[in-house]
Scaffold this motif. Sequence first.
Motif, PDB file in Angstrom:
ATOM      1  N   ALA A   1       0.825  -1.218   0.000  1.00 51.49           N
ATOM      2  CA  ALA A   1       0.000   0.000   0.000  1.00 51.49           C
ATOM      3  C   ALA A   1       0.858   1.267   0.000  1.00 51.49           C
ATOM      4  O   ALA A   1       0.589   2.209  -0.751  1.00 51.49           O
ATOM      5  N   LYS A   2       1.888   1.279   0.837  1.00 46.82           N
ATOM      6  CA  LYS A   2       2.784   2.439   0.916  1.00 46.82           C
ATOM      7  C   LYS A   2       3.420   2.716  -0.445  1.00 46.82           C
ATOM      8  O   LYS A   2       3.488   3.859  -0.895  1.00 46.82           O
ATOM      9  N   TRP A   3       3.847   1.662  -1.122  1.00 48.32           N
ATOM     10  CA  TRP A   3       4.514   1.799  -2.410  1.00 48.32           C
ATOM     11  C   TRP A   3       3.514   2.146  -3.506  1.00 48.32           C
ATOM     12  O   TRP A   3       3.850   2.851  -4.459  1.00 48.32           O
ATOM     13  N   GLY A   4       2.295   1.690  -3.381  1.00 47.63           N
ATOM     14  CA  GLY A   4       1.248   2.037  -4.334  1.00 47.63           C
ATOM     15  C   GLY A   4       0.936   3.524  -4.303  1.00 47.63           C
ATOM     16  O   GLY A   4       0.745   4.159  -5.342  1.00 47.63           O
TER      17      GLY A   4
ATOM     18  N   VAL B   1       0.967   2.343 -17.790  1.00 44.69           N
ATOM     19  CA  VAL B   1       2.318   2.647 -17.341  1.00 44.69           C
ATOM     20  C   VAL B   1       2.686   1.645 -16.250  1.00 44.69           C
ATOM     21  O   VAL B   1       1.978   1.540 -15.244  1.00 44.69           O
ATOM     22  N   PHE B   2       3.761   0.891 -16.484  1.00 46.77           N
ATOM     23  CA  PHE B   2       4.303   0.041 -15.438  1.00 46.77           C
ATOM     24  C   PHE B   2       5.239   0.887 -14.600  1.00 46.77           C
ATOM     25  O   PHE B   2       6.145   1.541 -15.132  1.00 46.77           O
ATOM     26  N   VAL B   3       5.011   0.897 -13.302  1.00 43.38           N
ATOM     27  CA  VAL B   3       5.855   1.649 -12.384  1.00 43.38           C
ATOM     28  C   VAL B   3       6.540   0.634 -11.471  1.00 43.38           C
ATOM     29  O   VAL B   3       5.869  -0.156 -10.805  1.00 43.38           O
ATOM     30  N   THR B   4       7.866   0.657 -11.476  1.00 40.40           N
ATOM     31  CA  THR B   4       8.630  -0.243 -10.608  1.00 40.40           C
ATOM     32  C   THR B   4       9.397   0.602  -9.604  1.00 40.40           C
ATOM     33  O   THR B   4      10.160   1.504  -9.984  1.00 40.40           O
ATOM     34  N   ILE B   5       9.156   0.309  -8.337  1.00 40.12           N
ATOM     35  CA  ILE B   5       9.843   1.011  -7.256  1.00 40.12           C
ATOM     36  C   ILE B   5      10.821   0.031  -6.620  1.00 40.12           C
ATOM     37  O   ILE B   5      10.419  -1.027  -6.139  1.00 40.12           O
ATOM     38  N   THR B   6      12.093   0.391  -6.641  1.00 44.42           N
ATOM     39  CA  THR B   6      13.136  -0.440  -6.052  1.00 44.42           C
ATOM     40  C   THR B   6      13.614   0.248  -4.777  1.00 44.42           C
ATOM     41  O   THR B   6      13.860   1.462  -4.778  1.00 44.42           O
ATOM     42  N   PHE B   7      13.724  -0.528  -3.702  1.00 47.27           N
ATOM     43  CA  PHE B   7      14.121   0.056  -2.424  1.00 47.27           C
ATOM     44  C   PHE B   7      14.978  -0.912  -1.618  1.00 47.27           C
ATOM     45  O   PHE B   7      14.985  -2.123  -1.864  1.00 47.27           O
ATOM     46  N   ASN B   8      15.691  -0.355  -0.656  1.00 50.01           N
ATOM     47  CA  ASN B   8      16.509  -1.149   0.252  1.00 50.01           C
ATOM     48  C   ASN B   8      15.578  -1.945   1.152  1.00 50.01           C
ATOM     49  O   ASN B   8      14.699  -1.373   1.797  1.00 50.01           O
TER      50      ASN B   8
ATOM     51  N   GLN C   1      11.358  -9.808  -3.836  1.00 48.21           N
ATOM     52  CA  GLN C   1      12.096  -9.485  -2.626  1.00 48.21           C
ATOM     53  C   GLN C   1      13.431 -10.204  -2.609  1.00 48.21           C
ATOM     54  O   GLN C   1      13.505 -11.410  -2.821  1.00 48.21           O
ATOM     55  N   GLY C   2      14.470  -9.437  -2.372  1.00 42.97           N
ATOM     56  CA  GLY C   2      15.811  -9.979  -2.237  1.00 42.97           C
ATOM     57  C   GLY C   2      16.334  -9.706  -0.838  1.00 42.97           C
ATOM     58  O   GLY C   2      15.667  -9.064  -0.022  1.00 42.97           O
ATOM     59  N   ALA C   3      17.526 -10.174  -0.579  1.00 40.85           N
ATOM     60  CA  ALA C   3      18.119  -9.971   0.741  1.00 40.85           C
ATOM     61  C   ALA C   3      18.375  -8.490   1.006  1.00 40.85           C
ATOM     62  O   ALA C   3      18.154  -7.997   2.113  1.00 40.85           O
ATOM     63  N   ASN C   4      18.835  -7.778  -0.031  1.00 40.94           N
ATOM     64  CA  ASN C   4      19.192  -6.368   0.136  1.00 40.94           C
ATOM     65  C   ASN C   4      18.263  -5.399  -0.586  1.00 40.94           C
ATOM     66  O   ASN C   4      18.089  -4.275  -0.153  1.00 40.94           O
ATOM     67  N   VAL C   5      17.721  -5.849  -1.716  1.00 36.70           N
ATOM     68  CA  VAL C   5      16.906  -4.966  -2.563  1.00 36.70           C
ATOM     69  C   VAL C   5      15.570  -5.637  -2.855  1.00 36.70           C
ATOM     70  O   VAL C   5      15.511  -6.824  -3.154  1.00 36.70           O
ATOM     71  N   THR C   6      14.495  -4.845  -2.779  1.00 40.10           N
ATOM     72  CA  THR C   6      13.151  -5.322  -3.089  1.00 40.10           C
ATOM     73  C   THR C   6      12.538  -4.390  -4.118  1.00 40.10           C
ATOM     74  O   THR C   6      12.797  -3.189  -4.118  1.00 40.10           O
ATOM     75  N   SER C   7      11.717  -4.969  -5.008  1.00 41.76           N
ATOM     76  CA  SER C   7      11.012  -4.177  -6.016  1.00 41.76           C
ATOM     77  C   SER C   7       9.522  -4.451  -5.935  1.00 41.76           C
ATOM     78  O   SER C   7       9.108  -5.599  -5.789  1.00 41.76           O
ATOM     79  N   GLU C   8       8.737  -3.392  -6.030  1.00 43.40           N
ATOM     80  CA  GLU C   8       7.278  -3.490  -6.129  1.00 43.40           C
ATOM     81  C   GLU C   8       6.907  -2.965  -7.510  1.00 43.40           C
ATOM     82  O   GLU C   8       7.394  -1.909  -7.934  1.00 43.40           O
ATOM     83  N   LYS C   9       6.047  -3.712  -8.212  1.00 45.04           N
ATOM     84  CA  LYS C   9       5.650  -3.314  -9.561  1.00 45.04           C
ATOM     85  C   LYS C   9       4.146  -3.080  -9.608  1.00 45.04           C
ATOM     86  O   LYS C   9       3.369  -3.893  -9.094  1.00 45.04           O
ATOM     87  N   PHE C  10       3.753  -1.986 -10.268  1.00 40.34           N
ATOM     88  CA  PHE C  10       2.356  -1.603 -10.404  1.00 40.34           C
ATOM     89  C   PHE C  10       2.064  -1.286 -11.863  1.00 40.34           C
ATOM     90  O   PHE C  10       2.957  -0.868 -12.606  1.00 40.34           O
ATOM     91  N   LYS C  11       0.825  -1.473 -12.250  1.00 42.57           N
ATOM     92  CA  LYS C  11       0.382  -1.024 -13.570  1.00 42.57           C
ATOM     93  C   LYS C  11      -0.743  -0.025 -13.349  1.00 42.57           C
ATOM     94  O   LYS C  11      -1.749  -0.336 -12.711  1.00 42.57           O
ATOM     95  N   LEU C  12      -0.540   1.167 -13.870  1.00 41.33           N
ATOM     96  CA  LEU C  12      -1.551   2.209 -13.790  1.00 41.33           C
ATOM     97  C   LEU C  12      -2.070   2.466 -15.190  1.00 41.33           C
ATOM     98  O   LEU C  12      -1.305   2.446 -16.159  1.00 41.33           O
ATOM     99  N   TRP C  13      -3.367   2.710 -15.305  1.00 42.24           N
ATOM    100  CA  TRP C  13      -3.992   3.003 -16.589  1.00 42.24           C
ATOM    101  C   TRP C  13      -4.311   4.487 -16.597  1.00 42.24           C
ATOM    102  O   TRP C  13      -4.985   4.987 -15.694  1.00 42.24           O
ATOM    103  N   LEU C  14      -3.799   5.188 -17.589  1.00 38.54           N
ATOM    104  CA  LEU C  14      -3.953   6.631 -17.680  1.00 38.54           C
ATOM    105  C   LEU C  14      -4.783   7.025 -18.891  1.00 38.54           C
ATOM    106  O   LEU C  14      -4.800   6.313 -19.896  1.00 38.54           O
TER     107      LEU C  14
END
Length: 110
Positions: free
Chosen positions: A36-39, A87-94, A65-78
Amino acid sequence: MRKWLMILLIFSLWTVESLSTPLYTAKAETTPPLYAKWGRLAVQKTKEKYPNAKIVDYLHVGRKQGANVTSEKFKLWLKTDRKEFGVFVTITFNTATEQVIGITFQETPR
């Protein structure tokens, strides 16, 4: 005869009561999903990147999800005055600190 009437009355009351009680009661979700936070961030950053477009739909595609890096992927329709697109939005975070490493956008016609 009276005994049968009493049994019939009890059975009919039990049947009515059992029909009015749901077989399955869904619990109200009290905690938001992990993504939800990443969305919210994906929607915010998409609005910044496409200020003239309206976001009409949202989908959480998944998490890697990885040991050090995780990615959340979303698809938004505009939707704009001229076209609709995804639009695919990928957020990569520690993973440990949840500090954002990067956000990518990839447009798609579908």
